[in-house]
Design a protein around this motif. Structure first.
Motif, short mmCIF file in Angstrom:
data_model
loop_
_atom_site.label_atom_id
_atom_site.label_comp_id
_atom_site.label_asym_id
_atom_site.label_seq_id
_atom_site.Cartn_x
_atom_site.Cartn_y
_atom_site.Cartn_z
N ALA A 129 2.70 -0.03 10.41
CA ALA A 129 2.91 1.32 9.87
C ALA A 129 2.06 1.55 8.63
O ALA A 129 1.49 2.64 8.44
N ALA A 130 1.94 0.53 7.78
CA ALA A 130 1.14 0.68 6.56
C ALA A 130 -0.35 0.81 6.90
O ALA A 130 -1.09 1.51 6.18
N SER A 131 -0.80 0.18 7.97
CA SER A 131 -2.21 0.26 8.35
C SER A 131 -2.58 1.62 8.92
O SER A 131 -3.76 1.98 8.95
N ASP A 132 -1.59 2.39 9.35
CA ASP A 132 -1.86 3.72 9.90
C ASP A 132 -2.08 4.76 8.83
O ASP A 132 -2.51 5.88 9.13
N GLY A 133 -1.76 4.44 7.59
CA GLY A 133 -1.95 5.42 6.51
C GLY A 133 -0.76 5.41 5.58
O GLY A 133 0.23 4.69 5.78
N PRO A 134 -0.80 6.20 4.50
CA PRO A 134 0.29 6.23 3.52
C PRO A 134 1.58 6.80 4.14
O PRO A 134 1.54 7.62 5.06
N LEU A 135 2.70 6.34 3.58
CA LEU A 135 4.02 6.80 4.04
C LEU A 135 4.67 7.61 2.92
O LEU A 135 5.15 7.04 1.93
N PRO A 136 4.68 8.93 3.03
CA PRO A 136 5.31 9.75 1.98
C PRO A 136 6.82 9.50 1.91
O PRO A 136 7.53 9.61 2.91
N ILE A 137 7.31 9.13 0.72
CA ILE A 137 8.72 8.79 0.55
C ILE A 137 9.61 10.02 0.64
O ILE A 137 10.81 9.91 0.88
N ASP A 138 9.04 11.21 0.42
CA ASP A 138 9.88 12.41 0.47
C ASP A 138 10.34 12.73 1.89
O ASP A 138 11.21 13.58 2.10
N VAL A 139 9.78 12.04 2.89
CA VAL A 139 10.24 12.18 4.27
C VAL A 139 11.41 11.23 4.48
O VAL A 139 11.32 10.04 4.17
#
Length: 547
Positions: free
Chosen positions: A151-161
């Motif tokens: 999941a991290a390799s696919d791009g940033p993970l916005p915490i507001d989601v």
């Protein structure tokens, strides 16, 4: 849809296969026996990695099973079916598959509220259930780590989601759970560790439920299955506890707590009689012992046995930390008198020691408690001609003479009951590690020796069959010949084994070596017994093992 001819062909072929199987069964049994002996000698008994503070012991069989488990999970993660067969998944797809597979591996982790009840339900030993839980837990953690990396390799993970936020929360709870597994945290307070472990596990499940998209029914189905299985086993266990304790029909059970030679002795007066086999244990709840005891249940081996249902259960408890130390304190001060108790059980499988002609019991310290009910059952079976056993040798290793006083009375009672045809099928040898004086009597017909027990020599002496008692009425021409063979070959037993001789114990009898002792004693006996499996010897570690 099948027509009549197809049904006839299947029925006729199936009938012929059944007849062939029944006819070949006598030939298959020796083959299965040989395979079982080979597997035990070369896979179940030998260690690849011996005991360590953190890892081990690992047997060859255990390593093979773990590698197969790992390979199966790797195949499910990286092998994707396609029209042309199987193809390798890319890293992103493998991460998503690892997340779903982690949910599947969580199912056995939360299959029940208590290991003992789950082991009884599945017909497995408590040691096996703990091994499954440990393996599934580490596999789940590894799959979650792979899922997070993908999941991290696919791009940033916005915490507001919300889904991403609970992914971070779930991963954090899982990391904290793994950190608390290390021995320093577990030894600090096992009860606190256990409740924290359970709370973090369920917190992780909730975080996963919030993380999985609600529009995808398949990933959430695994969570619902997990919760459904847990709820079913919880209701079954609760119902069993209510019935066994007679909550709505009888008064609750009461306990009498005393102490002797540094040990806690407890007798439970049950509200209704209970069928309890030798070697089984109960999980006990005593809410009045301490402030936190209402949140704790502890397993204790029952040392009493009777051919009929018991209305009183005797326990011998080794004070360690926490609840057991509090119980000793209350017993010494007389603070807890006739407390209310509840229990679950009986738990644990049954070990039919009476099927073996010779039984060698090896205990150290409080491990003697696990053998007391077996002694009573075997001697009762011998007196009533209900067992095959003709020789019992109990070897008990203790640190000092004072430790022997704990169970001297029940051991003497067992010797007194060994009286049919002048008795003497039971022999008791007590070895004192710190003692240097000559051997001396230990109660009636028991002997106390100085120093550690010479287990290899004791085992070979029992294996020779010379100590097995045979009644004159049971010794015909063949029996006399067998006994003469036993006497003539006992001195050359070691050479026979090394040369591959098929000489067996006292006329094709079988021998059981059971142990409830220290890790050193268990490992030493395992190494010795492994060489003699072909001679009808079986090695068993009882459920209770002293620390």
């Amino acid at each position: 849809m099948m027509d009549a001819i197809q049904i006839y062909a299947i029925a006729a072929g199936g009938t012929l296969c059944i007849f062939a199987f029944v006819n070949l069964l006598p030939l298959l049994i020796p083959l299965v026996t040989r395979v079982s002996i080979f597997v035990s000698k070369h896979f179940r008994y030998p260690y690849i990695l011996h005991r360590h503070r953190i890892l081990g012991p690992w047997t060859r069989a255990g390593v093979v099973i773990q590698l197969a488990y790992l390979a199966l999970n790797l195949f499910c993660v990286f092998a994707v079916p396609s029209g042309d067969g199987l193809k390798a998944a890319n890293f992103s797809d493998a991460g998503r598959r690892a997340g779903a597979l982690a949910e599947v591996n969580m199912i056995p982790l939360l299959a029940g509220p208590h290991f003992a009840f789950l082991a009884d339900l599945l017909g497995l030993s408590l040691k096996t259930i703990r091994g499954i839980h440990r393996s599934a837990g580490w596999m789940t953690a590894a799959l979650v780590f792979l899922h997070a990396m993908a999941a991290a390799s696919d791009g940033p993970l916005p915490i507001d989601v919300s889904q991403n936020l609970f992914a971070v929360i779930g991963a954090s709870l899982l990391c904290l759970l793994l950190v608390l597994l290390f021995p320093p945290f577990r030894k600090l307070s096992y009860e606190l560790f256990l409740r924290s472990h359970q709370a973090l596990a369920w917190g992780s499940v909730y975080a996963v439920w919030r993380h999985v998209p609600s529009d995808k029914s398949s990933p959430r189905a695994y969570i619902y299955i997990t919760m459904g299985i847990f709820a079913a086993t919880y209701l079954l266990q609760t119902g069993a506890v209510i019935v066994r304790n007679g909550v709505f029909r009888h008064q609750l059970s009461r306990a009498t707590i005393t102490h002797d030679s540094g040990a806690v002795k407890m007798q439970l007066r049950l509200s209704k009689p209970l069928t309890m086999d030798a070697g089984q244990y109960i999980n006990l709840w005593i809410p009045s012992v301490s402030f936190w005891s209402f949140l704790q249940t502890h397993p204790f081996t029952v040392i009493s046995w009777d051919a009929k249902d018991q209305d009183r259960l005797d326990l011998l408890i080794e004070p360690r930390r926490g609840l057991t130390r509090e119980m000793l304190y209350h017993a010494e001060k007389g603070y807890t008198i006739n407390p209310l108790v509840m229990f679950s059980g009986p738990h644990g499988g049954t070990l039919s020691m009476g099927e073996y002609e010779s039984v060698l019991m090896v205990a150290s310290g409080f491990g003697i408690a696990a053998f007391l009910p077996h002694l009573k059952k075997l001697i009762y079976g011998y007196n009533t001609r209900a067992v095959r056993t003709r020789r019992i040798h109990l070897v008990w290793q203790i640190k000092n003479e004072a430790d022997g006083l704990i169970v001297q009375e029940p051991l003497n009672i067992a010797l007194e009951e060994d009286k049919l045809d002048d008795g003497c099928i039971l022999s008791i040898s007590v070895y004192v590690e710190t003692k240097s004086s000559p051997k001396k009597p230990f109660g009636e017909r028991a002997t106390m020796y100085p120093g550690p027990a010479p287990l290899p020599e004791i085992f070979l002496a029992e294996l020779s069959g010379n100590n097995i008692k045979v009644h004159a009425a049971e010794v015909g021409a063949e029996g006399q010949k067998s006994l003469e063979q036993s006497e003539s070959t006992s001195s050359t037993l070691q050479g026979d084994v090394e040369s591959g001789s098929r000489w067996t114990v006292a006329g094709d009898g079988r021998m059981l070596v059971a142990v409830s002792g220290s890790e050193v004693i268990r490992d030493d006996l395992r190494a010795v017994v492994r060489k003699y499996i072909r001679m009808g010897v079986r090695f068993v570690e009882l459920d209770y093992q002293p620390k």
